[in-house]
Design a protein around this motif. Structure first.
Motif, PDB file in Angstrom:
ATOM      1  N   PHE A 164       0.853  -1.176   0.000  1.00  0.00           N
ATOM      2  CA  PHE A 164       0.000   0.000   0.000  1.00  0.00           C
ATOM      3  C   PHE A 164       0.897   1.237   0.000  1.00  0.00           C
ATOM      4  O   PHE A 164       1.759   1.378   0.839  1.00  0.00           O
ATOM      5  N   SER A 217      -3.040   0.561  -3.833  1.00  0.00           N
ATOM      6  CA  SER A 217      -2.892  -0.682  -3.086  1.00  0.00           C
ATOM      7  C   SER A 217      -2.611  -1.753  -4.110  1.00  0.00           C
ATOM      8  O   SER A 217      -3.476  -2.099  -4.913  1.00  0.00           O
ATOM      9  N   VAL A 264      -4.185  -1.373  -7.699  1.00  0.00           N
ATOM     10  CA  VAL A 264      -5.371  -0.514  -7.764  1.00  0.00           C
ATOM     11  C   VAL A 264      -5.015   0.895  -7.339  1.00  0.00           C
ATOM     12  O   VAL A 264      -4.539   1.127  -6.234  1.00  0.00           O
ATOM     13  N   PHE A 313      -6.100   4.479  -6.231  1.00  0.00           N
ATOM     14  CA  PHE A 313      -7.282   5.107  -5.645  1.00  0.00           C
ATOM     15  C   PHE A 313      -7.534   6.454  -6.289  1.00  0.00           C
ATOM     16  O   PHE A 313      -6.606   7.168  -6.642  1.00  0.00           O
ATOM     17  N   ASP A 314      -8.782   6.794  -6.387  1.00  0.00           N
ATOM     18  CA  ASP A 314      -9.147   8.036  -7.051  1.00  0.00           C
ATOM     19  C   ASP A 314      -9.081   9.188  -6.056  1.00  0.00           C
ATOM     20  O   ASP A 314      -9.998   9.407  -5.278  1.00  0.00           O
ATOM     21  N   LEU A 315      -7.980   9.910  -6.081  1.00  0.00           N
ATOM     22  CA  LEU A 315      -7.853  11.017  -5.160  1.00  0.00           C
ATOM     23  C   LEU A 315      -8.104  12.334  -5.861  1.00  0.00           C
ATOM     24  O   LEU A 315      -7.750  13.393  -5.382  1.00  0.00           O
ATOM     25  N   ASN A 369     -19.209  15.479   0.659  1.00  0.00           N
ATOM     26  CA  ASN A 369     -19.254  15.060  -0.746  1.00  0.00           C
ATOM     27  C   ASN A 369     -19.356  16.293  -1.638  1.00  0.00           C
ATOM     28  O   ASN A 369     -20.017  17.265  -1.297  1.00  0.00           O
ATOM     29  N   MET A 423      -9.102  -1.744   5.141  1.00  0.00           N
ATOM     30  CA  MET A 423      -8.153  -1.015   4.287  1.00  0.00           C
ATOM     31  C   MET A 423      -7.188  -0.266   5.177  1.00  0.00           C
ATOM     32  O   MET A 423      -7.591   0.355   6.138  1.00  0.00           O
ATOM     33  N   LYS A 424      -5.939  -0.380   4.865  1.00  0.00           N
ATOM     34  CA  LYS A 424      -4.952   0.343   5.663  1.00  0.00           C
ATOM     35  C   LYS A 424      -5.166   1.829   5.408  1.00  0.00           C
ATOM     36  O   LYS A 424      -4.681   2.405   4.480  1.00  0.00           O
ATOM     37  N   ARG A 468     -15.247   7.722  -0.285  1.00  0.00           N
ATOM     38  CA  ARG A 468     -14.905   8.905  -1.068  1.00  0.00           C
ATOM     39  C   ARG A 468     -13.909   8.599  -2.178  1.00  0.00           C
ATOM     40  O   ARG A 468     -13.975   9.116  -3.269  1.00  0.00           O
ATOM     41  N   PHE A 469     -12.919   7.745  -1.885  1.00  0.00           N
ATOM     42  CA  PHE A 469     -11.894   7.461  -2.884  1.00  0.00           C
ATOM     43  C   PHE A 469     -12.077   6.128  -3.566  1.00  0.00           C
ATOM     44  O   PHE A 469     -11.323   5.770  -4.461  1.00  0.00           O
ATOM     45  N   VAL A 470     -13.050   5.338  -3.093  1.00  0.00           N
ATOM     46  CA  VAL A 470     -13.188   3.994  -3.671  1.00  0.00           C
ATOM     47  C   VAL A 470     -14.599   3.754  -4.201  1.00  0.00           C
ATOM     48  O   VAL A 470     -15.002   2.617  -4.410  1.00  0.00           O
ATOM     49  N   LYS A 506     -15.707   1.045  -6.756  1.00  0.00           N
ATOM     50  CA  LYS A 506     -14.553   0.216  -7.112  1.00  0.00           C
ATOM     51  C   LYS A 506     -14.607  -1.138  -6.428  1.00  0.00           C
ATOM     52  O   LYS A 506     -15.257  -1.319  -5.405  1.00  0.00           O
ATOM     53  N   SER A 507     -13.889  -2.075  -7.011  1.00  0.00           N
ATOM     54  CA  SER A 507     -13.788  -3.430  -6.508  1.00  0.00           C
ATOM     55  C   SER A 507     -12.329  -3.647  -6.147  1.00  0.00           C
ATOM     56  O   SER A 507     -11.469  -3.572  -7.014  1.00  0.00           O
ATOM     57  N   PHE A 508     -12.027  -3.882  -4.892  1.00  0.00           N
ATOM     58  CA  PHE A 508     -10.615  -3.914  -4.502  1.00  0.00           C
ATOM     59  C   PHE A 508     -10.371  -4.789  -3.284  1.00  0.00           C
ATOM     60  O   PHE A 508     -11.299  -5.166  -2.560  1.00  0.00           O
ATOM     61  N   ASP A 509      -9.083  -5.105  -3.076  1.00  0.00           N
ATOM     62  CA  ASP A 509      -8.656  -5.880  -1.906  1.00  0.00           C
ATOM     63  C   ASP A 509      -8.198  -4.940  -0.811  1.00  0.00           C
ATOM     64  O   ASP A 509      -7.638  -3.881  -1.088  1.00  0.00           O
TER      65      ASP A 509
END
Lengths: 790, 292
Positions: A379, A426, A429, A431-433, A485, B1-2, B195-197, B200-203
């Motif tokens: 990560f 991660s 993947v 992440f959408d920041l 949001n 999630m970390k 907010r950031f995911v 999405k499909s994730f581990d």
């Protein structure tokens, strides 16, 4: 508005009243003052006409200009540490007189009884100013052997350090972002290396520094509280030299010499690097969690200057510095990297239009950026922030007569801000920041000021500055709902105006000369500041970001009133002053209560801010012995700094975290013999204000803290003493060396860095104890440095 | 999630302590003694009886022996839960999953997904109220155990999540090991938002949380934070509302920040009117995995 119009009108009136018919023909004597041995131009040297007891001082480029009636005079040039030069001149036409001054041949307690012109601190209109000589600074005890300008100015009254491990400083109750730090005219956004232990200024490359705490003259602007104007050396234009030092944790080397042609051009290159990581690396066991960790920084200062003609000179200076911090814990796959750096470049052109009109034009580039990256088991997270400035300025000095010194000019900067951006992934993947948020702005100012004698006893400095700021697109403003949001985005295309601000900044100062030895001064200034440092934590860290004004963030607005009494004793051997000030600061920026660093991601940084006002007032006492084998100074400040923010502390007034009731410093240097000198520093300050928990409760089996009023608690007072000794080695023909020994924190005082509470015992067994612990940073630290000079 | 925010606090804490010399000493601090406040810790989960812990705050340096802890619990509070139509008064009960083991639990009402529940607490002469809703539970696609090199025995629990499209999903993660944990434990950083995911499909993975100030052997040796081969672990993955996310996030940061000078005191946004704490609705999903 009417108040301002009245000021403007009376200012213009004063100007017109001054015009009188010339009685006698006037001529100008002008020129440059430089050091004989090195060819370095002298900044702030006093040049006066003995017979008229009137004069001026050399500007930042060593230039002076005096216009007086025709006659025969003695021109006297004096500069602390150098022998006075007296030159007879027959002023029946405009003269160019360049003067070379030589270092003091003898250092003695005997003082020449000839100083007819009162020392500058008494005679000038400038109040709240401290000029420090690098030679003075180098003699003082240096932390771990590194001479540090920022630590030295904190020894002056009115200037407070933000604590150990922090190079930020506060001037008269203003925040660390309110100081304009200039290195050869380039703005330095972050003047300290990582964690604030050292500043970015290499003492070997610096020629002169001026700190202005109050009565800021019109040629400076953009910050509320102070100006720290640092000029780099030009380099020895007569011969090649190398000097440097090897110390416990760092080393430095400076090379200088003529450039292209002797006495016409010169260069100087100065570098410095710490190497504590290289030294300790072999000592760290391979099983230690610190294996692969390290910290180092390096600095490089370069400058070239060339005198094209009698009227033109070119300068090219650059600074580049980088910090690299790595923490690597292989056991749990955790790694942190924090690269951090500043870079500035300035190209300057001095031009003399005629003997009375001097101009400097500069083109400057400044860049500051840092990033914070953390990795754990696949990560990755990265936070980065930065500022880039393109700046052009033009400053004129006009010396129409001995009674007037007019300054005027203009300044323009194009800013690009990346307040806070992040990326995270991660494994594969991402992440959408959100998009990288950048902010663009133009900042400009024009000013004019005149320093003139109204009467024999009264000298007035009237200045007016007009500043302007406009934020332009491309820019996205995110409108958030209560959940955080984004419900709407307002998009501004490239170049489109987002918001603009501007205003007049009057600057007035008056000096009433009671007699040759003493004077009374008063000043009134107004300032706008368009860039802000938002700090999340009590300690300066990567979470501090620079942000510009926007539709949400208004410019900071400061007003300062100051009065002072200045007195010299024993023919200028002693300088003393008492200054009182009162400041108001509007539109101060703080993070909202409960804000966290990652709230900035994919959002406008300023959506997390809250605004309020601040106020500070105090008295500064200062006594300095300037000459002789035994010299130094003592300073004491009594002050209060408070803030009122509607959204913080329920709108009640609270002390700023750096409110320091008492602040005292004592600096002494003694030259025992020509080879051996000793120095000592003692500082004392009231502890910082902090917020502490006053109650606790249990939640889900954990103890949770409830906090008291903001900044209602004080850490223990800070005090320490440092000593240093410098031993000159045998002087060889081409080479000299010296040893510096220093001990930091001689009596090993455990000064509070922070306090925390620790739970000991088991809550279920009923033997939990909460203990208050204080962590201190620096114990007694000796250091040795070997310095050399070729 | 970390959670990255936990990283931040963790990083800063590590930097702080790795950089500082151990110049530390005990000092005496004199703090004011404020009036005690009522603290409400309440949860309502679908299919379960809601419960509430009612306690009072103490002055910071008050001794923490067993009698004092017992005294923080308020025994004579009146706690009423209502779904708008019916209400139920919660009864004082002993439950060893809690410390101190005294709570109020309803016996006549269970939580239902999508419903809003109002809480009223009469304690210490004050009236406290709060409302919450139980969000629709979101299932994890899969969960598994994976060892963390270089160890062949210790590791973390991993999960695969497909976040529903549309912002507003907030989660909280708990684990409980058969025979080793008394109750479900949330690790630091247990709560996260979408907010950031979003969509999405994730581990993601979590380490093993520990009770506050735990003196258990495996919380104080090299097994701390890890699950071990042979553990049977129940994962409770909950959907919570926005207010819950903000509350638990701030709470965990404040608890883990204790001692970190680089963090500002965090204000914890409570949804209890007249007091502190949180009344939260949980849409829970349970899954079991055996570490092998």
């Amino acid at each position: 508005m009417r108040h301002l119009q009245f000021l403007l009108f009376s200012f213009l009136l004063l100007f017109t009243v001054r015009i009188r018919a010339q009685e006698k023909e006037k001529f100008t004597v002008s020129g440059y003052v430089k050091e004989d041995a090195t060819g370095e131009y002298s900044i702030g040297a006093t040049v006066y006409i003995k017979e008229l007891i009137k004069g001026t001082s050399t500007n930042q480029y060593g230039f002076y200009s005096i216009t007086v009636p025709k006659g025969n005079y003695h021109l006297v040039v004096s500069y602390i540490g150098f022998d006075d030069i007296v030159q007879e001149i027959k002023l029946d036409k405009d003269l160019r007189v360049n003067v070379s001054i030589k270092l003091n041949s003898i250092v003695t307690d005997e003082v020449e009884i000839d100083a007819q012109k009162a020392n500058k601190n008494v005679s000038s209109t400038q109040m709240g100013v401290n000029k420090l000589e690098m030679e003075e600074i180098k003699k003082l005890p240096a932390f771990l052997g590194e001479v540090d300008i920022l630590k030295t100015i904190q020894l002056l009254p009115g200037v407070k350090s933000s604590g150990e491990g922090n190079s930020g400083f506060y001037v008269r109750g203003g925040g660390p972002d309110q100081n304009l730090i200039l290195l050869d005219e380039a703005v330095v956004y972050n003047a300290s290396h990582l964690f604030g232990f050292f500043s970015v200024f290499n003492g070997d490359a610096v020629k002169n520094l001026n700190l202005i705490k109050g009565g800021m003259p019109a040629q400076y602007g953009g910050r509320l509280s102070s100006v720290l104007d640092i000029s780099m050396k030009e380099g020895n234009s007569k011969s090649y030299h190398a000097e440097g030092g090897i110390g416990v944790i760092s080393s430095r080397l400076t090379l200088q010499g003529p450039f292209i042609k002797k006495d016409t051009g010169s260069f100087i290159v100065s570098g410095r690097r710490t190497y504590i990581d290289i030294l300790t690396r072999p000592l760290i066991k391979s099983t230690s969690p610190f294996k692969g960790s390290g910290y180092y920084f390096y600095d490089l200062n370069t400058k070239i200057n060339y005198r094209l003609s009698d009227k033109d000179r070119l300068f090219l200076s650059g600074y580049f510095g980088r910090d690299v911090f790595t923490y690597n814990n292989k056991d749990n796959g955790f790694k942190v990297e924090i690269p951090w750096g500043n870079a500035t470049t300035s190209l300057r052109w001095n031009h003399l239009f005629n003997d009375k009109l001097f101009m400097n034009t500069s083109a400057i580039f400044s860049d500051y950026n840092f990033s914070f990256g953390a990795t754990q088991s696949g990560f990755e997270f990265k936070l980065f922030s930065g500022i880039r400035d393109w700046n052009m300025k033009c400053d004129f000095g006009y010396f129409p007569s001995i009674r007037h010194e007019v300054k005027f000019g203009a300044n323009y900067t194009y800013h690009t801000f990346i307040p806070s951006n992040a990326s995270a992934k991660s494994g594969d993947v991402e992440f959408d920041l959100g998009k990288i948020v950048k902010q663009y702005a133009h900042e400009a100012a024009i000013y004019i000021s005149d320093d003139f004698d109204l009467t024999e006893k009264i000298r007035l400095n009237g200045g007016l500055r007009y500043s302007y700021f406009i934020q332009v697109g491309p820019f996205d403003r995110y409108i958030k709902d209560l959940q955080g949001n984004t419900i709407d985005t307002i998009t501004y295309r490239k170049g489109k105006k987002v918001k603009n601000y501007g205003g007049l900044e009057p600057r007035f100062a008056i000096r009433y000369a009671i007699n040759k030895k003493s004077s009374f001064k008063a000043s009134y200034t107004q300032n706008y500041q368009y860039v802000h440092l938002a700090s999340l934590s009590a300690v300066s860290l990567p979470t501090d970001i620079w942000v510009p004004c926007s539709e949400l963030v208004k410019p900071q607005f400061g007003t300062q009133y100051a009065v002072g009494y200045f007195r010299n004793f024993k023919e200028d051997t002693y300088e003393s002053s008492v200054e009182l000030y009162y400041k108001t600061m509007k539109n101060q920026v703080e993070y909202k209560e409960g804000a966290l660093p990652e709230d900035n991601v994919n959002d406008n940084a300023d959506n997390q801010f809250t605004f309020g006002n601040g106020r500070s007032y105090g008295a500064e006492f200062f006594l300095k012995k300037r000459k002789g084998k035994f010299n130094g100074w003592v300073g004491y400040t009594l002050s209060w700094t408070t803030r009122v923010f509607p959204e913080i502390n329920q709108g009640k007034e609270f002390y700023a975290k750096y409110d320091r009731r008492h602040d005292a410093s004592l600096v002494l240097a003694y030259e025992i013999t020509k080879k051996l000198s000793l120095s000592t520093i003692f500082v004392y300050g009231t502890g910082n204000a902090i917020t502490l928990p006053v109650a606790r409760y249990l939640y889900e089996g954990s103890l949770v803290n409830l906090y008291g009023e903001r900044n209602s608690f004080r850490l223990a007072p800070y005090h320490r003493m440092d000593i240093a000794a410098t031993l000159q080695g045998k002087k060889h023909k081409k080479y000299e060396s010296s040893w510096s020994f220093a001990v930091f924190n001689v009596y090993n005082r455990k000064n509070p860095y922070f306090i925390y509470f620790q739970n000991e015992g088991d809550i279920k067994k009923g033997n939990l104890v909460i203990k208050a612990k204080q962590v201190s940073l620096f114990p007694i630290l000796p250091s040795v440095t070997w310095n050399f000079k070729f | 999630m970390k959670s990255k925010r936990i990283f931040f606090a963790y990083c800063l804490l590590l930097i702080a302590f790795s950089f500082l010399s151990s110049c530390e000493k005990d000092i005496t601090v004199v703090l004011p003694r404020p009036e005690p406040t009522v603290v409400v810790e309440g949860k309502i989960e679908q299919g379960q009886y809601p419960y509430v812990v009612v306690s009072r705050s103490q002055a910071y340096f008050d001794p923490v022996d067993s009698s004092v802890i017992a005294n923080t619990i308020i025994f004579n509070a009146v706690v009423i839960v209502s779904d708008g139509t019916t209400s139920d008064t919660m009864k004082l009960t002993i439950d060893n999953e809690f410390f101190p083991p005294i709570i109020y639990r309803a016996e006549n009402m269970v939580g239902e997904v999508g419903k809003t529940y109002h809480l009223t607490v009469y304690a210490e002469g004050k009236t406290l109220t709060a409302s919450t809703t139980i969000p629709t539970p979101v299932s994890l696609d899969s969960i598994w155990f994976k060892t963390q090199p270089p160890s062949t025995e210790l590791g973390f629990i991993w999960a695969h999540l497909s976040d529903p499209v549309g912002l507003g999903n907030n989660y909280r993660w708990f684990t409980k090991r058969f025979g080793k944990d008394v109750r479900f434990v949330a690790p630091i950083g247990s709560t996260f938002e979408d907010r950031f995911v979003d969509g999405k499909s994730f581990d993601f993975a979590y380490n093993r949380g520990a009770e506050f100030n735990s003196s258990a052997e495996d919380d104080n040796n090299e097994e701390r934070g890890y699950f071990k081969v042979g553990d049977t672990v129940v994962v409770k993955f909950c959907a919570i509302d926005r207010a819950g996310f903000e509350f638990y996030r701030s709470l965990e940061i404040e608890v883990s920040n204790n001692g970190n000078p680089f963090a500002a005191p965090t204000s914890i946004p409570s949804n209890i009117n007249g007091g502190l704490g949180f009344w939260g609705g949980y849409g829970a999903v349970y899954d079991t995995v055996i570490a092998q």
